[in-house]
Design a protein around this motif. Structure first.
Motif, PDB file in Angstrom:
ATOM      1  N   ASP A  34       0.832  -1.208   0.000  1.00  0.00           N
ATOM      2  CA  ASP A  34       0.000   0.000   0.000  1.00  0.00           C
ATOM      3  C   ASP A  34       0.865   1.256   0.000  1.00  0.00           C
ATOM      4  OD1 ASP A  34      -2.212  -1.637   0.018  1.00  0.00           O
ATOM      5  OD2 ASP A  34      -2.619  -1.397   2.172  1.00  0.00           O
ATOM      6  N   LYS A  35       1.938   1.235   0.772  1.00  0.00           N
ATOM      7  CA  LYS A  35       2.838   2.397   0.826  1.00  0.00           C
ATOM      8  C   LYS A  35       3.533   2.585  -0.514  1.00  0.00           C
ATOM      9  CE  LYS A  35       4.521   5.751   3.153  1.00  0.00           C
ATOM     10  NZ  LYS A  35       3.657   6.861   3.520  1.00  0.00           N
ATOM     11  N   VAL A  37       2.329   1.841  -3.425  1.00  0.00           N
ATOM     12  CA  VAL A  37       1.336   2.423  -4.331  1.00  0.00           C
ATOM     13  C   VAL A  37       1.204   3.920  -4.068  1.00  0.00           C
ATOM     14  CG1 VAL A  37      -1.133   2.451  -4.905  1.00  0.00           C
ATOM     15  CG2 VAL A  37       0.081   0.269  -4.708  1.00  0.00           C
ATOM     16  N   GLU A  38       1.188   4.310  -2.799  1.00  0.00           N
ATOM     17  CA  GLU A  38       1.110   5.737  -2.456  1.00  0.00           C
ATOM     18  C   GLU A  38       2.317   6.496  -3.004  1.00  0.00           C
ATOM     19  OE1 GLU A  38       0.601   6.571   1.716  1.00  0.00           O
ATOM     20  OE2 GLU A  38      -0.893   4.991   1.927  1.00  0.00           O
ATOM     21  N   VAL A  39       3.502   5.925  -2.829  1.00  0.00           N
ATOM     22  CA  VAL A  39       4.726   6.577  -3.302  1.00  0.00           C
ATOM     23  C   VAL A  39       4.707   6.673  -4.823  1.00  0.00           C
ATOM     24  CG1 VAL A  39       7.227   6.316  -3.486  1.00  0.00           C
ATOM     25  CG2 VAL A  39       6.096   5.964  -1.289  1.00  0.00           C
ATOM     26  N   LYS A  40       4.292   5.599  -5.498  1.00  0.00           N
ATOM     27  CA  LYS A  40       4.219   5.604  -6.961  1.00  0.00           C
ATOM     28  C   LYS A  40       3.266   6.697  -7.433  1.00  0.00           C
ATOM     29  CE  LYS A  40       1.291   3.272  -9.046  1.00  0.00           C
ATOM     30  NZ  LYS A  40       0.234   3.668  -9.910  1.00  0.00           N
ATOM     31  N   ASP A  41       2.108   6.805  -6.792  1.00  0.00           N
ATOM     32  CA  ASP A  41       1.144   7.836  -7.170  1.00  0.00           C
ATOM     33  C   ASP A  41       1.729   9.232  -6.972  1.00  0.00           C
ATOM     34  OD1 ASP A  41      -0.666   5.869  -7.830  1.00  0.00           O
ATOM     35  OD2 ASP A  41      -1.853   6.064  -5.989  1.00  0.00           O
ATOM     36  N   ALA A  42       2.440   9.425  -5.863  1.00  0.00           N
ATOM     37  CA  ALA A  42       3.050  10.733  -5.598  1.00  0.00           C
ATOM     38  C   ALA A  42       4.107  11.058  -6.649  1.00  0.00           C
ATOM     39  CB  ALA A  42       3.657  10.759  -4.199  1.00  0.00           C
TER      40      ALA A  42
END
Length: 81
Positions: A34-35, A37-42
């Motif tokens: 999940d983290k 995915v968050e980093v990739k989105d950022a």
């Protein structure tokens, strides 16, 4: 079997601990995913932002060069008249 009987509770506790460890690892893996995915989105959002700013900057440079060429052309015309 009677010599193994005292070891059964210890073995059961070790199995239980191993199950808890496996479950903990699975939970940690989900948290890490999940983290990630968050980093990739950022990162993707930041890349889009940088690209947009680059496009805006390129347009401004193009307009400045165009204005400079236009003024230079006018100066050449004025000097030849």
């Amino acid at each position: 079997m009677s010599t193994l009987k005292p070891l059964l509770p210890s073995a059961a506790l070790m199995l239980l601990a191993a199950c808890n460890t496996v479950q903990g690892v699975k939970q940690d893996a989900h948290v890490v995913k999940d983290k990630a995915v968050e980093v990739k989105d950022a990162v993707v959002n930041k890349a889009i932002e940088v690209k947009d700013k680059t496009v805006e900057g390129s347009k401004a440079v193009g307009q400045s060069v165009g204005s400079g060429l236009e003024k230079a052309g006018e100066a050449v015309k004025g000097a030849t008249n």
